[in-house]
Design a protein around this motif. Structure first.
Motif, PDB file in Angstrom:
ATOM      1  N   PHE A 149      94.749 -63.515  43.897  1.00  0.00           N
ATOM      2  CA  PHE A 149      95.515 -62.978  42.772  1.00  0.00           C
ATOM      3  C   PHE A 149      96.905 -62.499  43.169  1.00  0.00           C
ATOM      4  CE2 PHE A 149      91.361 -63.089  40.950  1.00  0.00           C
ATOM      5  CZ  PHE A 149      91.555 -63.198  39.580  1.00  0.00           C
ATOM      6  N   VAL A 150      97.079 -62.020  44.404  1.00  0.00           N
ATOM      7  CA  VAL A 150      98.382 -61.467  44.793  1.00  0.00           C
ATOM      8  C   VAL A 150      98.982 -62.202  45.988  1.00  0.00           C
ATOM      9  CG1 VAL A 150      97.774 -59.191  43.896  1.00  0.00           C
ATOM     10  CG2 VAL A 150      97.421 -59.677  46.328  1.00  0.00           C
ATOM     11  N   HIS A 151      98.243 -63.119  46.596  1.00  0.00           N
ATOM     12  CA  HIS A 151      98.709 -63.882  47.760  1.00  0.00           C
ATOM     13  C   HIS A 151      99.236 -62.936  48.835  1.00  0.00           C
ATOM     14  CE1 HIS A 151      99.280 -67.875  49.343  1.00  0.00           C
ATOM     15  NE2 HIS A 151     100.475 -67.561  49.784  1.00  0.00           N
ATOM     16  N   ILE A 152      98.382 -62.040  49.290  1.00  0.00           N
ATOM     17  CA  ILE A 152      98.774 -61.069  50.317  1.00  0.00           C
ATOM     18  C   ILE A 152      99.003 -61.828  51.629  1.00  0.00           C
ATOM     19  CG2 ILE A 152      96.318 -60.481  50.685  1.00  0.00           C
ATOM     20  CD1 ILE A 152      97.289 -57.682  51.576  1.00  0.00           C
ATOM     21  N   ASN A 153     100.270 -61.988  52.001  1.00  0.00           N
ATOM     22  CA  ASN A 153     100.604 -62.913  53.102  1.00  0.00           C
ATOM     23  C   ASN A 153     101.460 -62.305  54.197  1.00  0.00           C
ATOM     24  OD1 ASN A 153     103.070 -62.715  51.824  1.00  0.00           O
ATOM     25  ND2 ASN A 153     103.285 -64.894  51.376  1.00  0.00           N
ATOM     26  N   GLY A 154     101.671 -60.983  54.188  1.00  0.00           N
ATOM     27  CA  GLY A 154     102.475 -60.373  55.237  1.00  0.00           C
ATOM     28  C   GLY A 154     102.104 -58.920  55.432  1.00  0.00           C
ATOM     29  N   VAL A 155     102.152 -58.448  56.691  1.00  0.00           N
ATOM     30  CA  VAL A 155     101.876 -57.049  57.008  1.00  0.00           C
ATOM     31  C   VAL A 155     102.768 -56.644  58.171  1.00  0.00           C
ATOM     32  CG1 VAL A 155      99.919 -57.749  58.474  1.00  0.00           C
ATOM     33  CG2 VAL A 155     100.099 -55.375  57.684  1.00  0.00           C
ATOM     34  N   ALA A 156     103.349 -55.452  58.060  1.00  0.00           N
ATOM     35  CA  ALA A 156     104.238 -54.921  59.104  1.00  0.00           C
ATOM     36  C   ALA A 156     104.084 -53.412  59.165  1.00  0.00           C
ATOM     37  CB  ALA A 156     105.691 -55.297  58.813  1.00  0.00           C
ATOM     38  N   ARG A 157     104.388 -52.837  60.308  1.00  0.00           N
ATOM     39  CA  ARG A 157     104.313 -51.393  60.486  1.00  0.00           C
ATOM     40  C   ARG A 157     105.604 -50.742  60.013  1.00  0.00           C
ATOM     41  NH1 ARG A 157     100.612 -47.762  60.430  1.00  0.00           N
ATOM     42  NH2 ARG A 157      99.263 -49.130  61.696  1.00  0.00           N
ATOM     43  N   ALA A 158     105.492 -49.656  59.250  1.00  0.00           N
ATOM     44  CA  ALA A 158     106.624 -48.851  58.786  1.00  0.00           C
ATOM     45  C   ALA A 158     106.344 -47.389  59.130  1.00  0.00           C
ATOM     46  CB  ALA A 158     106.819 -49.031  57.280  1.00  0.00           C
ATOM     47  N   PRO A 159     107.359 -46.515  59.067  1.00  0.00           N
ATOM     48  CA  PRO A 159     107.130 -45.112  59.448  1.00  0.00           C
ATOM     49  C   PRO A 159     106.010 -44.433  58.672  1.00  0.00           C
ATOM     50  CG  PRO A 159     109.477 -45.569  59.342  1.00  0.00           C
ATOM     51  CD  PRO A 159     108.789 -46.788  58.821  1.00  0.00           C
ATOM     52  N   GLU A 160     105.866 -44.743  57.382  1.00  0.00           N
ATOM     53  CA  GLU A 160     104.857 -44.080  56.557  1.00  0.00           C
ATOM     54  C   GLU A 160     103.487 -44.740  56.617  1.00  0.00           C
ATOM     55  OE1 GLU A 160     105.786 -42.644  52.547  1.00  0.00           O
ATOM     56  OE2 GLU A 160     107.819 -43.370  52.879  1.00  0.00           O
ATOM     57  N   GLY A 161     103.437 -45.978  57.071  1.00  0.00           N
ATOM     58  CA  GLY A 161     102.165 -46.687  57.066  1.00  0.00           C
ATOM     59  C   GLY A 161     102.387 -48.175  57.252  1.00  0.00           C
ATOM     60  N   LEU A 162     101.836 -48.967  56.350  1.00  0.00           N
ATOM     61  CA  LEU A 162     101.944 -50.415  56.437  1.00  0.00           C
ATOM     62  C   LEU A 162     102.738 -50.972  55.258  1.00  0.00           C
ATOM     63  CD1 LEU A 162      98.267 -51.335  57.388  1.00  0.00           C
ATOM     64  CD2 LEU A 162     100.247 -51.262  58.925  1.00  0.00           C
ATOM     65  N   LEU A 163     103.570 -51.964  55.546  1.00  0.00           N
ATOM     66  CA  LEU A 163     104.249 -52.732  54.511  1.00  0.00           C
ATOM     67  C   LEU A 163     103.474 -54.018  54.288  1.00  0.00           C
ATOM     68  CD1 LEU A 163     108.033 -52.462  55.471  1.00  0.00           C
ATOM     69  CD2 LEU A 163     107.001 -51.669  53.337  1.00  0.00           C
ATOM     70  N   LEU A 164     103.255 -54.355  53.021  1.00  0.00           N
ATOM     71  CA  LEU A 164     102.519 -55.555  52.667  1.00  0.00           C
ATOM     72  C   LEU A 164     103.384 -56.447  51.794  1.00  0.00           C
ATOM     73  CD1 LEU A 164      99.142 -53.882  51.611  1.00  0.00           C
ATOM     74  CD2 LEU A 164      99.824 -54.656  53.892  1.00  0.00           C
ATOM     75  N   LEU A 218     107.500 -59.937  56.563  1.00  0.00           N
ATOM     76  CA  LEU A 218     108.101 -58.621  56.380  1.00  0.00           C
ATOM     77  C   LEU A 218     108.466 -58.038  57.740  1.00  0.00           C
ATOM     78  CD1 LEU A 218     105.717 -56.826  53.844  1.00  0.00           C
ATOM     79  CD2 LEU A 218     108.032 -57.601  53.387  1.00  0.00           C
ATOM     80  N   HIS A 219     109.522 -57.225  57.737  1.00  0.00           N
ATOM     81  CA  HIS A 219     109.893 -56.491  58.945  1.00  0.00           C
ATOM     82  C   HIS A 219     110.603 -55.217  58.519  1.00  0.00           C
ATOM     83  CE1 HIS A 219     111.238 -55.626  63.009  1.00  0.00           C
ATOM     84  NE2 HIS A 219     112.468 -55.492  62.558  1.00  0.00           N
ATOM     85  N   TRP A 220     110.215 -54.088  59.121  1.00  0.00           N
ATOM     86  CA  TRP A 220     110.886 -52.818  58.862  1.00  0.00           C
ATOM     87  C   TRP A 220     112.090 -52.701  59.790  1.00  0.00           C
ATOM     88  CZ3 TRP A 220     110.897 -48.963  55.401  1.00  0.00           C
ATOM     89  CH2 TRP A 220     111.564 -47.795  55.737  1.00  0.00           C
ATOM     90  N   ASP A 221     113.286 -52.510  59.222  1.00  0.00           N
ATOM     91  CA  ASP A 221     114.507 -52.413  60.008  1.00  0.00           C
ATOM     92  C   ASP A 221     115.244 -51.137  59.612  1.00  0.00           C
ATOM     93  OD1 ASP A 221     116.504 -53.509  61.859  1.00  0.00           O
ATOM     94  OD2 ASP A 221     117.755 -53.744  60.065  1.00  0.00           O
ATOM     95  N   GLU A 222     115.009 -50.065  60.380  1.00  0.00           N
ATOM     96  CA  GLU A 222     115.583 -48.749  60.115  1.00  0.00           C
ATOM     97  C   GLU A 222     115.183 -48.284  58.713  1.00  0.00           C
ATOM     98  OE1 GLU A 222     119.737 -49.131  60.961  1.00  0.00           O
ATOM     99  OE2 GLU A 222     119.420 -49.199  63.124  1.00  0.00           O
ATOM    100  N   ASP A 223     116.098 -48.334  57.759  1.00  0.00           N
ATOM    101  CA  ASP A 223     115.791 -47.857  56.408  1.00  0.00           C
ATOM    102  C   ASP A 223     115.695 -49.003  55.417  1.00  0.00           C
ATOM    103  OD1 ASP A 223     118.417 -48.614  56.493  1.00  0.00           O
ATOM    104  OD2 ASP A 223     119.195 -46.920  55.344  1.00  0.00           O
ATOM    105  N   ALA A 224     115.447 -50.200  55.908  1.00  0.00           N
ATOM    106  CA  ALA A 224     115.472 -51.371  55.041  1.00  0.00           C
ATOM    107  C   ALA A 224     114.270 -52.278  55.304  1.00  0.00           C
ATOM    108  CB  ALA A 224     116.768 -52.151  55.235  1.00  0.00           C
ATOM    109  N   LEU A 225     114.022 -53.137  54.335  1.00  0.00           N
ATOM    110  CA  LEU A 225     112.970 -54.130  54.394  1.00  0.00           C
ATOM    111  C   LEU A 225     113.606 -55.502  54.557  1.00  0.00           C
ATOM    112  CD1 LEU A 225     109.930 -54.819  53.930  1.00  0.00           C
ATOM    113  CD2 LEU A 225     110.442 -54.888  51.489  1.00  0.00           C
ATOM    114  N   VAL A 226     113.192 -56.250  55.584  1.00  0.00           N
ATOM    115  CA  VAL A 226     113.689 -57.607  55.801  1.00  0.00           C
ATOM    116  C   VAL A 226     112.560 -58.575  55.470  1.00  0.00           C
ATOM    117  CG1 VAL A 226     114.619 -59.243  57.484  1.00  0.00           C
ATOM    118  CG2 VAL A 226     115.281 -56.829  57.587  1.00  0.00           C
ATOM    119  N   PHE A 227     112.869 -59.605  54.689  1.00  0.00           N
ATOM    120  CA  PHE A 227     111.844 -60.582  54.319  1.00  0.00           C
ATOM    121  C   PHE A 227     112.478 -61.937  54.073  1.00  0.00           C
ATOM    122  CE2 PHE A 227     113.388 -58.876  50.329  1.00  0.00           C
ATOM    123  CZ  PHE A 227     113.399 -59.959  49.457  1.00  0.00           C
TER     124      PHE A 227
END
Length: 389
Positions: free
Chosen positions: A169-184, A265-274
């Motif tokens: 239903f959502v095609h969950i296809n990426g996971v990365a570590r961020a300061p607060e938890g996980l980015l999906l 996905l990639h956490w880059d300082e205060d931004a999201l790279v995708f």
């Protein structure tokens, strides 16, 4: 001179039975060339999958610590030590159409699009954590999927013959570590209209299945392909979702009107790279919405996918036509060809990973020369656990 070594997986679309559906390549960034190429290990269920594009084809995500390197396939993880000995083969009934992974010291986070699940498995194959949008009522409503929330089907999602009529239903296809938890990355959230169109197109197949006729029209994977047909006439959405260590998940990035899934996905300082695969661009988007940068990835089509950070807003990104790697500099606003990988117009890069210097040179035969796995095919947990955080 230090040379960054890259490990790259790929998918060969429309590859038939008996043909290799993907490759793993060892690439020298300094020499700008492929050093070694290995065909992937195919899923034992591939002959039953009717999705002509990806489905059960090809290699998937790659990740590592200083001591372990993991290469994902569509329904299992292959774990190597520093000497490239294969030390474990991990799988689980929820590993249906595995996409990206995140390797951490205590195990591996896995995104599985068929089961809509985010899973974490330990190095012994035991299921450590699981999560799905289905168990978050507020998120399900925000996605417009409240009517489909609840427990997932109790099936082996690795086997396309067991999939429910509507899935992924959502095609969950990426996971990365961020300061607060996980980015999906929710790569492709189809609209309600697309879902209804898909269901209508699949009605003949469901009737045939109800009559006990196992035809291609009755296969759920054919229904999945119909979803992309429906997306041509309706809108779908890419979402970046933050899953904090404490508290509910929340949507932190959104792109409307996508016709194909976005990736990585990639956490880059205060931004999201995708990878904005829909528009063939690498994007850096500030989490507070204050700024956005994008650089086009060449290709016809590019189908930008695969993301390896090099530092200072430089990344290696893969493409489809040509099957190639590009070095993308978001600050300078440019992309440069690193090297071409092959000349098959149906082959697309899947994952790109910079291998730590703690690993030596891989063997000539990646799979057959490795030591037998010590935890082969570990089906951790129940046959198909209900997915909850």
């Amino acid at each position: 001179m230090h040379d960054t070594r890259l490990l790259v997986t790929s998918i060969v679309r429309v590859s038939g039975t008996g043909e290799s559906s993907g490759f793993v390549r060892w690439v020298s960034k300094g020499e700008r060339r492929v050093l070694k190429t290995w065909p992937i290990l195919e899923s034992r269920f591939r002959e039953f999958d009717l999705n002509p594009r990806g489905g059960l084809r090809g290699g998937r995500g790659i990740g590592s610590t200083e001591d372990r390197l993991v290469i994902a396939m569509t329904d299992r993880l292959y774990v190597f030590d520093r000497q490239w000995n294969l030390v474990a083969e991990l799988t689980h009934p929820l590993f249906g159409e595995v996409h990206d992974i995140l390797v951490e010291p205590d195990g591996v986070w896995v995104t599985a699009t068929a089961s809509d699940a985010l899973l974490k498995v330990g190095w012994d194959g035991q299921l450590l954590r699981s999560w799905s949008w289905r168990k978050d009522p507020a998120l399900a409503e925000a996605l417009g999927l409240g009517a489909w929330a609840g427990d997932a089907a109790q099936v082996d999602f690795r086997d396309p013959r067991q999939l429910p009529p509507l899935y992924d239903f959502v095609h969950i296809n990426g996971v990365a570590r961020a300061p607060e938890g996980l980015l999906l990355s929710f790569g492709f959230v189809a609209s309600g209209a697309t879902r209804r169109f898909q269901s209508l197109l699949g009605l003949p197949g469901r009737l045939l299945k109800g009559l006990g006729l196992d035809t291609s029209l009755a296969r759920p994977s054919r229904m999945f392909a119909m979803r992309f047909l429906g997306a041509r006439y309706s809108s779908s959405t890419w979402l970046g979702v933050l899953l904090p260590e404490d508290g509910p998940a929340r949507i932190v990035a959104r792109q409307e009107g996508v016709k194909i899934p976005n990736h990585n996905l990639h956490w880059d300082e205060d931004a999201l790279v995708f990878n904005d695969t829909h528009s063939s661009q690498l994007v850096r988007q500030a989490m507070d919405g204050s700024g956005r940068r994008q650089v086009r990835v060449p290709g016809t089509p590019a189908f930008a996918r695969g993301l390896a950070p090099l530092g200072a807003q430089r990344f290696i990104v893969g493409s489809q036509c040509p099957t190639a790697l590009y070095e993308v500099d978001l600050q300078a606003g440019r992309s440069e060809l690193l090297c071409e990988l092959g000349d098959n117009v149906h082959e697309c890069v899947y994952a790109v990973h910079a291998v730590p210097d703690t690993f030596g040179e891989p063997p000539e035969q990646l799979w057959s020369s490795a030591a037998p796995p010590v935890a082969a095919a570990v089906d951790a947990g129940p046959r198909a656990a209900a997915v909850g955080r």
